[in-house]
Every structure is written in C-alpha cells, then in structure tokens.
Design a protein around this motif. Structure first.
Motif, short mmCIF file in Angstrom:
data_model
loop_
_atom_site.label_atom_id
_atom_site.label_comp_id
_atom_site.label_asym_id
_atom_site.label_seq_id
_atom_site.Cartn_x
_atom_site.Cartn_y
_atom_site.Cartn_z
N GLU A 249 0.83 -1.20 0.00
CA GLU A 249 0.00 0.00 0.00
C GLU A 249 0.87 1.25 0.00
O GLU A 249 0.57 2.24 -0.66
CB GLU A 249 -0.91 -0.01 1.23
CG GLU A 249 -1.93 1.12 1.26
CD GLU A 249 -3.02 0.97 0.22
OE1 GLU A 249 -3.66 1.98 -0.11
OE2 GLU A 249 -3.23 -0.16 -0.26
N LYS A 270 2.93 6.30 -2.42
CA LYS A 270 1.75 5.47 -2.63
C LYS A 270 2.03 4.44 -3.71
O LYS A 270 2.88 4.65 -4.58
CB LYS A 270 0.57 6.37 -3.04
CG LYS A 270 -0.79 5.68 -3.03
CD LYS A 270 -1.28 5.41 -1.63
CE LYS A 270 -2.72 4.90 -1.65
NZ LYS A 270 -3.19 4.49 -0.32
N SER A 295 1.78 -2.89 4.26
CA SER A 295 0.40 -3.25 3.94
C SER A 295 -0.21 -3.86 5.19
O SER A 295 0.35 -4.81 5.76
CB SER A 295 0.36 -4.25 2.78
OG SER A 295 -0.98 -4.46 2.37
#
Length: 439
Positions: A249, A270, A295
């Motif tokens: 992520e 990102k 993540s």
C-alpha cells in the motif's frame, strides 16, 4: 335388630369392596397402553427435546393430562454405546426436565418412563444432541507474501469435521472452501495475493449442528523488485527505480548520508510509482538507501543500496616552480561537497607518460614532487575520487629550472678573430650563450 345389622355392613365391608374394585381396575388392559399415546390416563403427550443453543444441556418438555400417572423417571444414555449415564425423576404435575453438564456436540438417548398405578409403567425413548463448541485461539498468520497459516485449538466434545472458508476482504470473493477431519489444528492457504486482508470462518460440525469462529489476517506485501539507485552523472541528485511492489500500500524510502548521520530523510510513496529522485544532495557523498513495503500490519524490509553522488573537480589547480631544478609543487582548492581522496598525476610535457602519481587525503590541498629532471616540462592532473566516480582538473604546465653547465672554457685556438666556448653537457632543452667584452 336385623335392620341395624344391615345399616352397619356398608361401613364394615367398604374397604374390602374398594380393594376389590381397585384390583379389578388394575386388571383392565387399557392401563397397558404404551407411553406416547397420550390419553386421559396421564401419559405424556408430544414429548420434545431441545438444546436451546446450549452445548452442555438438553431440555425435555411434554404435555400432561390428569390421569393415573404418579410421576415420571428419566434415564440418560450415550447414544453410541447405550451406556447409562445418569437418572432423574419428576413430580406428578411436572411437564419438563433438563440434563446439564453434558458434553458439547454429543448425541444422547433419553428414556422417559411414566410411573403408573399397579406398576403398569410405560416408557418412551427420544434422542437429542447438544450444540458443538467452536474452535478456540484462532490465529491467521502469514508465512510468505502468498501464504497464510491458520492455527487453532480443538474444542472439547464431539465434532465430525471442520469446515474452513476463506474470503478476500476487498473483493468479497470466495478463495477457499475446505473440509478437514477432526484432530487437525492447522491449515495452509496458498497462492494468495500479497498485501491483502482475508477473512476466515472455521465451522465445527457435529451431526447437523454447527458452531463457527471468525478471524482475519493479512498476507505480507512484496518489497520492490529490481531496485536500482543511480546518480546519472549528477553531483546533487540520486534516482531510485524499481518494478512493481506487489501488495504494498505504501513504500518507505529512507536515505542516510553516511558522512553526516544527522542528515537522513524518509519519503512515503503510494503504490503505483516506480521511481523517485532525491535532490539537493551533497556532491561526492555516499548515501545509503533502505526500502520498506507496508500493507496492513506488516512492514517488510526490502533491498538496500549504497551509492555516491558525483564529486566536483578541484578548483585553481597550479603547478609551481619555486626556483628548484628538481622540484615542482602542485596545489589546488577543494570544491564543495565531499570526496574520499585525491589522485595527483604528474606527466612529462604534453604526453600521456606518467612520471609520478600519488594518492592524497580528502582534505589535502597540495603535494610536492621531488627528483624531477632539471629543465623539463611537466603537467599535473588532480582528480577528486568518491566511490567509483572521479572528477579531474588539469593544471597549467610548469618547468623545472635547468642546471648550470660546468667546466666552461673560452678558447681562441690561435685566432685573432674567433673564440670557441666549451662546457660540460647539462640537462635541458637547449643553451643560450652570451659573449661580453671586458675592459
């Protein structure tokens, strides 16, 4: 007198007559109807059994009509072995009974007996099952970016199988539906998506009854692949490039100046980006890059690389003769930034022939070359070195002083018009002779 006897007889013989009537009643065959028929004689009607969601109890209820039943007795059996486990009894007007302290998920047989007058008892058997317990201590942990390991503690009581259903949280897609035998307490889910959250439901089945437990877990993300870190011949920037980081992520890039520990910076990127350039860096400086992928709860370390920015070349490089016929001094000013060392090369004339080379410390600003040839032409090159990178500056050429010829003579050789000068050969590129008159 006779009238008096007649009047007394009913009182004397009434008990005997009642006993005869009761004996006749006990001989009636209708008292032998089986339990469960349900009629005016007091048998239980519509006997039902239920666990009401309990894993350790069974509850019986029945309808009761007034009649000849004096009470009810109950016996609990293990259904598989037909072993008597315990007994119970109820009062005359009771229409319910419960057994507690039973094993979860277990089938039992209960015999309910109506205790009737004249010992004409009638029994009926009915089966029931307690609710199973769900598994305990469920842990869903990652083994790799594509594998989750489920582990749990087996509950007490009876259970037939475990059903494991795994869903992908974001897409709500069913990933796996597996049924495994009792006694197994681990299961590996493979070929999953990195950096994803999954929901697991483990169902304990015992007959037609079930009990479920839910758990969630994340697979770890994959760190960036094919990471490169280059200066692209720049003295003030470094560029990181990578291929896609599966399931990450966020990516965290931490750049550390190895010469100045306090100089550290971290950027958060990102998912979707594949390159980033760090700017306004020190020239000729070594930088260490660390990469981490995030993540869910997992922060995974990726590769790390150490790279140098390009150094700047020295300023004002000079080669100076201080009046010596065998010595030259090279000097320079250090440019901004850092470097690991200097390499100073002295070449003869404009040729590429190296006469001397010497490595100097990172803060050096001069070096003296000795034992040079008198009257010779030299050029100095000063190179700043940082890691594998070099930046070179060339000096202005300089000469060593020639040596004075020795053993010089001036001869006339018997001529009135000519003088001959003689001397020993000295190093240099040529001679200049000057003749003076003496008065």
């Amino acid at each position: 007198m006779l009238l008096l006897v007649v009047l007394v007889l009913p009182f004397v013989w009434a008990p005997a007559l009642a006993h005869v009537w009761e004996d006749d009643r006990c001989n009636q065959t209708e008292w032998q109807k089986p339990l469960g028929g349900g009629d005016e004689k007091g048998y239980p009607l519509n006997v039902t059994i239920n666990n009401w969601g309990y894993s350790n109890a069974l509850f019986l209820t029945w309808e009761y009509l007034l009649g000849g039943a004096q009470s009810f007795s109950l016996a609990l059996y293990d259904l598989d072995t037909n072993t008597l486990l315990r007994n119970g009894s109820t009062a005359l007007n009771t229409t319910s009974f419960s057994f507690h302290g039973l094993l979860p998920g277990t089938q039992y047989m209960i015999e309910i007996t109506a205790l009737l007058a004249c010992a004409q008892n009638s029994s009926r058997r009915i089966t029931g099952q307690t609710e199973p317990l769900p598994v305990r201590d469920v842990i869903l942990s990652h083994e790799s970016p594509s594998v989750l390991l489920a582990a749990w503690s087996e509950p007490p009581g009876r259970k037939d199988v475990f059903q494991l259903v795994l869903y992908h949280i974001d897409s709500q897609a069913l990933v796996k539906n597996a049924t495994i035998a009792r006694g197994i307490t681990t299961f590996r889910f493979e070929k999953l998506l990195p950096g994803s959250e999954y929901a697991l439901r483990i169902t304990t089945w015992a007959g037609y009854y079930k009990a479920s437990t839910n758990a969630r877990g994340w697979t770890a993300p994959s760190p960036p692949k094919a990471l490169t870190f280059q200066n692209n011949n720049s003295s003030s920037s470094l560029t990181a490039s990578w291929t896609n980081s599966e399931g990450a992520e966020w990516l965290y890039f931490t750049l550390q100046n190895l010469h100045t520990p306090a100089d550290s910076r971290t950027v958060s990127l990102k998912r979707g980006l594949t390159n980033y350039t760090f700017q306004y860096l020190e020239p000729g400086t070594s930088y260490h890059l660390e990469v981490k992928a995030l993540s869910g709860p997992y922060l995974v370390k990726g590769p790390n690389i150490t790279v140098y920015t390009y150094p700047l070349k020295p300023d004002n490089v000079n080669l100076i003769n201080d009046g010596s016929d065998s010595t030259l001094k090279a000097s320079w000013n250090s440019a901004a930034g850092e470097r690991e060392s200097y390499l100073v090369i002295l070449q003869k004339g404009d040729s590429s022939i190296t006469v001397k080379n010497v490595s100097m410390g990172r803060n050096s600003t001069h070096v003296t070359f000795n034992d040079l040839a008198p009257g010779s032409h030299y050029t100095a090159w000063v190179t700043a070195i940082a890691g594998p990178h070099k930046a070179t500056a060339k000096s202005i050429s300089a000469w060593t002083y020639p040596m004075t010829p020795s053993s010089g003579n001036l001869l006339n050789q018997g001529s009135a018009y000519m003088l001959q000068a003689q001397w020993q050969e000295a190093a240099g590129t040529g001679y200049v002779t000057t003749l003076y008159t003496m008065k």
